[in-house]
Enzyme design. Structure first.
Site, short mmCIF file in Angstrom:
data_model
loop_
_atom_site.label_atom_id
_atom_site.label_comp_id
_atom_site.label_asym_id
_atom_site.label_seq_id
_atom_site.Cartn_x
_atom_site.Cartn_y
_atom_site.Cartn_z
N PRO A 279 -2.48 -90.20 -59.29
CA PRO A 279 -2.58 -89.34 -60.47
C PRO A 279 -2.98 -87.91 -60.11
O PRO A 279 -3.86 -87.70 -59.27
CB PRO A 279 -3.67 -90.01 -61.30
CG PRO A 279 -4.53 -90.71 -60.29
CD PRO A 279 -3.61 -91.14 -59.19
N ARG A 281 -2.10 -84.75 -62.74
CA ARG A 281 -2.30 -84.17 -64.06
C ARG A 281 -3.38 -84.86 -64.87
O ARG A 281 -4.27 -84.20 -65.44
CB ARG A 281 -0.97 -84.26 -64.83
CG ARG A 281 -1.01 -83.71 -66.25
CD ARG A 281 0.24 -84.11 -67.03
NE ARG A 281 1.44 -83.88 -66.26
CZ ARG A 281 2.06 -82.71 -66.15
NH1 ARG A 281 1.60 -81.67 -66.81
NH2 ARG A 281 3.13 -82.59 -65.41
N ARG A 317 3.83 -72.99 -67.59
CA ARG A 317 4.45 -74.21 -68.11
C ARG A 317 5.24 -74.03 -69.42
O ARG A 317 6.31 -74.59 -69.57
CB ARG A 317 3.43 -75.34 -68.22
CG ARG A 317 2.86 -75.73 -66.83
CD ARG A 317 1.97 -76.96 -66.89
NE ARG A 317 2.72 -78.14 -67.26
CZ ARG A 317 2.71 -78.68 -68.46
NH1 ARG A 317 1.96 -78.17 -69.43
NH2 ARG A 317 3.45 -79.73 -68.72
N CYS A 348 5.74 -58.61 -68.54
CA CYS A 348 6.98 -57.94 -68.91
C CYS A 348 8.12 -58.92 -68.82
O CYS A 348 8.91 -58.92 -67.87
CB CYS A 348 7.22 -56.75 -68.00
SG CYS A 348 5.88 -55.58 -68.13
N TYR A 377 -1.79 -77.86 -63.09
CA TYR A 377 -0.61 -77.00 -62.91
C TYR A 377 -0.75 -75.67 -63.66
O TYR A 377 0.22 -75.09 -64.11
CB TYR A 377 0.68 -77.74 -63.33
CG TYR A 377 0.83 -79.07 -62.62
CD1 TYR A 377 1.12 -79.11 -61.26
CD2 TYR A 377 0.64 -80.28 -63.28
CE1 TYR A 377 1.22 -80.32 -60.58
CE2 TYR A 377 0.74 -81.50 -62.61
CZ TYR A 377 1.03 -81.50 -61.26
OH TYR A 377 1.11 -82.70 -60.60
C1 LIG Z 1 3.48 -84.47 -58.39
C2 LIG Z 1 3.28 -85.77 -57.73
C3 LIG Z 1 2.22 -86.59 -58.11
C4 LIG Z 1 1.30 -86.27 -59.27
O1 LIG Z 1 1.99 -86.26 -60.45
P1 LIG Z 1 1.20 -86.10 -61.85
O2 LIG Z 1 2.27 -86.06 -62.85
O3 LIG Z 1 0.43 -84.84 -61.77
O4 LIG Z 1 0.31 -87.30 -61.97
C5 LIG Z 1 2.02 -87.76 -57.41
N1 LIG Z 1 2.83 -88.10 -56.38
C6 LIG Z 1 3.86 -87.33 -56.00
C7 LIG Z 1 4.70 -87.75 -54.88
C8 LIG Z 1 4.13 -86.15 -56.66
O5 LIG Z 1 5.16 -85.39 -56.28
#
Ligand SMILES: *Cc1c(COP(=O)(O)O)cnc(C)c1O
Length: 420
Positions: A279, A281, A317, A348, A377
Site C-alpha cells: 500500500p 496511497r 492530480r 500559467c 502523490y
Molecule cells: C504505485 C505502486 C504501488 C502503490 O500503489 P498505491 O495505489 O499507492 O497503493 C505498489 N506497488 C507498485 C508496484 C506500484 O507501482
C-alpha cells in the site's frame, strides 16, 4: 478555526507560510499500525511494504520503520532516502521497469533484500552483475496478470502490452527468466509480483487477481516443476477523497486477501509461504492536507473563481487524472457554504484547476483554504513549474508541529545554476 493534529491552521500558515503540506501524525501512525495488525495469517508469513513513491521523506520512513513495515522503493533517490534513515535493507524491495545499471549497483552495494525484476533484459543484466557479489539477493518477478482495476470496476483485459511486467501469456519468456534465476547462486528466486492498479474500490478485483495468480502458480508447478514460495499482490487500496468515495474498510480488505490466499493455497495444494501487499496511497493520503492562502477572486459570465497561492505545481492530480478533492475555508468553519466556486491555482496553465464547483463560505483575500486527502502523490509529484519554491511539509501531533521538509527559498531555486 480548523485544527490539524491539534494545531490551528492559521498558526501553521503564519509559521511555515503557504502552500503547506500538513500531516496529522497520529493518523499516519494509526494507519501504519492497522496495516501491521490486520494483514496477518495463521498459516502464512505476511508482509506489508509501504510504497514510498506515494510520499517519501526521512520522517515518513522513520515512522514506517517504527511500525516494523517493509519498504518499496522505485528509484535510486528513494533508496538513498531509505539508507539515510538506516532502514533495514533486508526489508527493502526495489521496483521499476527501467532501473539503470547504476541503480542496480547501488542496490547491490546497499544490500537491498529483494529486487523485483520487471523484464527479460533486466533479468539478464542482474544475472551478469550478480556474479561478482558475495551475498544472496532475493528476486521477485513482476508479471502482468491482465486484470486492470484503476476505477471502481475492475476489468479482465486482454491488455498484454503494459510497460510493466511480463504478461502471463508470454509463458516461455517467463519460464526462461525463472530458469536464469535458478541457475544463479547469488540470486534466490522467491516468486511473482503483480500490481493491478490504484484507488481500487472493488474487492472482487483483488479476489480475481489472487485467483489468477494462484492458478498460474499451480500451472508452473504442474507443467514446469517450478515451485514458488512468495506472492506479492501489489498495492492499490483506495482512499477517501470526497464523499463519493467508499473504500473497502482496511480490516475487511486485508482479511479478504489473507483468507483467499489461504484458501487457494489449500485448494490447489500449493505451498506459498509468504504473501505481501504494497500500500502507498492508502497509508498517507487521508492524513495529509494542503493549506493555501486565498488571493484574488474573479467572476466570469458563468463561474466564480477563487485563486489560491499554489495549484498544479503542488497537486498535479486534478489536471492529470481529473481527481476530485474536498476543501474548507479553515477560518470560516461555521459559516454557511452559500457560494459555489471554482478553485484555481496560480500556474500559467488553464488546466490548473484544483476543484471545479465546490460550495464554500464567501471567500475573501487572506482566507485559508484547506484541501483534504493530499498526503499521497502530492508532494511526491510536486514541480517547480513557474519557478515557485516547493512547499514545506509539517507533521502535527497532540498540539505540536514539527517541520519535516523545509519550504524552499528562492536561493534554492537557482542553487544548481551556474554562470557558465
Ligand atoms: C504505485 C505502486 C504501488 C502503490 O500503489 P498505491 O495505489 O499507492 O497503493 C505498489 N506497488 C507498485 C508496484 C506500484 O507501482
Amino acid at each position: 478555526m480548523l485544527e490539524i493534529g491539534g494545531v490551528r491552521v492559521d498558526t501553521l500558515a503564519q509559521t511555515y507560510k503557504t502552500p503547506l503540506f500538513v500531516y496529522d501524525e497520529d493518523q499516519l501512525r494509526s494507519r501504519l499500525q492497522e496495516y501491521a495488525t490486520f494483514f496477518q495469517s495463521d498459516t502464512m508469513e505476511t508482509g506489508v511494504l509501504y510504497a514510498s513513491k506515494a510520499f517519501s521523506c526521512k520522517a515518513m520512513l522513520r515512522l514506517v520503520k517504527e511500525y516494523g513495515l517493509s519498504l518499496d522503493v522505485v528509484s535510486g533517490g528513494e533508496l538513498y532516502t531509505a539508507k539515510a534513515v538506516d532502514f533495514d535493507m533486508s526489508k527493502v524491495y526495489f521496483h521499476g521497469n527501467n532501473k539503470s545499471k547504476e541503480e542496480l549497483e547501488m542496490a547491490i552495494n546497499y544490500g537491498v533484500g529483494t529486487i523485483i525484476v520487471d523484464n527479460l533484459m533486466e533479468a539478464q543484466m542482474l544475472h551478469e552483475m550478480s556474479q561478482s557479489i558475495d551475498h544472496t539477493i532475493h528476486v521477485l518477478l513482476r508479471v502482468n496478470p491482465g486484470i486492470d482495476a484503476h476505477t471502481h470496476k475492475y476489468i479482465v483485459t486482454g491488455h498484454v502490452d503494459s510497460k510493466f511486467g511480463i504478461s502471463l501469456l508470454q509463458e516461455k519468456e517467463l519460464v526462461d527468466v525463472i530458469r536464469t534465476f535458478d541457475q544463479d547462486e547469488h540470486l534466490s528466486f522467491d516468486g511473482l509480483h503483480a500490481h493491478i492498479g490504484s484507488q481500487i474500490f472493488d474487492k472482487n478485483a483483488f479476489i480475481a487477481e489472487i485467483e489468477k495468480m494462484f492458478g498460474f502458480i499451480k500451472h508452473l508447478e504442474d507443467t514446469y516443476d517450478i515451485h514458488l514460495n512468495t506472492l506479492d499482490l501489489g498495492g492499490g487500496f483506495a482512499a477517501t477523497y470526497t464523499s463519493e468515495d467508499h473504500p473497502i474498510p482496511l480490516q475487511e480488505v486485508c482479511s479478504t486477501i489473507v483468507s483467499h490466499c489461504e484458501k487457494q493455497n489449500q485448494e490447489l495444494g500449493l505451498s506459498i509461504q509468504k504473501i505481501l501487499i504494497e500500500p502507498g496511497r492508502s497509508v498517507v493520503a487521508e492524513a495529509g492536507s494542503t493549506i493555501y492562502t486565498v488571493g484574488f477572486m474573479k467572476q466570469t459570465p458563468n463561474k466564480k473563481y477563487v485563486f489560491v497561492d499554489g495549484g498544479m505545481a503542488d497537486n498535479i492530480r486534478p489536471a492529470l487524472y481529473q481527481a476530485k478533492y474536498n476543501a474548507d475555508i479553515a477560518n470560516k468553519m461555521d459559516a454557511p457554504k452559500d457560494t459555489v466556486y471554482t478553485v484555481a491555482g496560480k500556474a500559467c496553465e488553464s488546466g490548473d484547476i484544483l476543484i471545479e464547483g465546490i460550495a464554500l463560505p464567501k471567500c475573501e483575500p487572506g482566507d485559508l483554504l484547506v484541501t483534504y486527502t493530499t498526503g499521497a502523490y502530492g508532494y511526491a509529484m510536486a514541480s517547480h513549474y513557474n519557478k515557485n519554491p516547493l512547499p514545506g511539509v509539517v507533521f502535527c501531533r497532540q498540539g505540536k508541529a514539527r517541520e519535516v521538509i523545509r519550504r524552499e527559498s528562492y536561493e534554492h531555486l537557482i542553487d544548481l545554476e551556474t554562470d557558465e
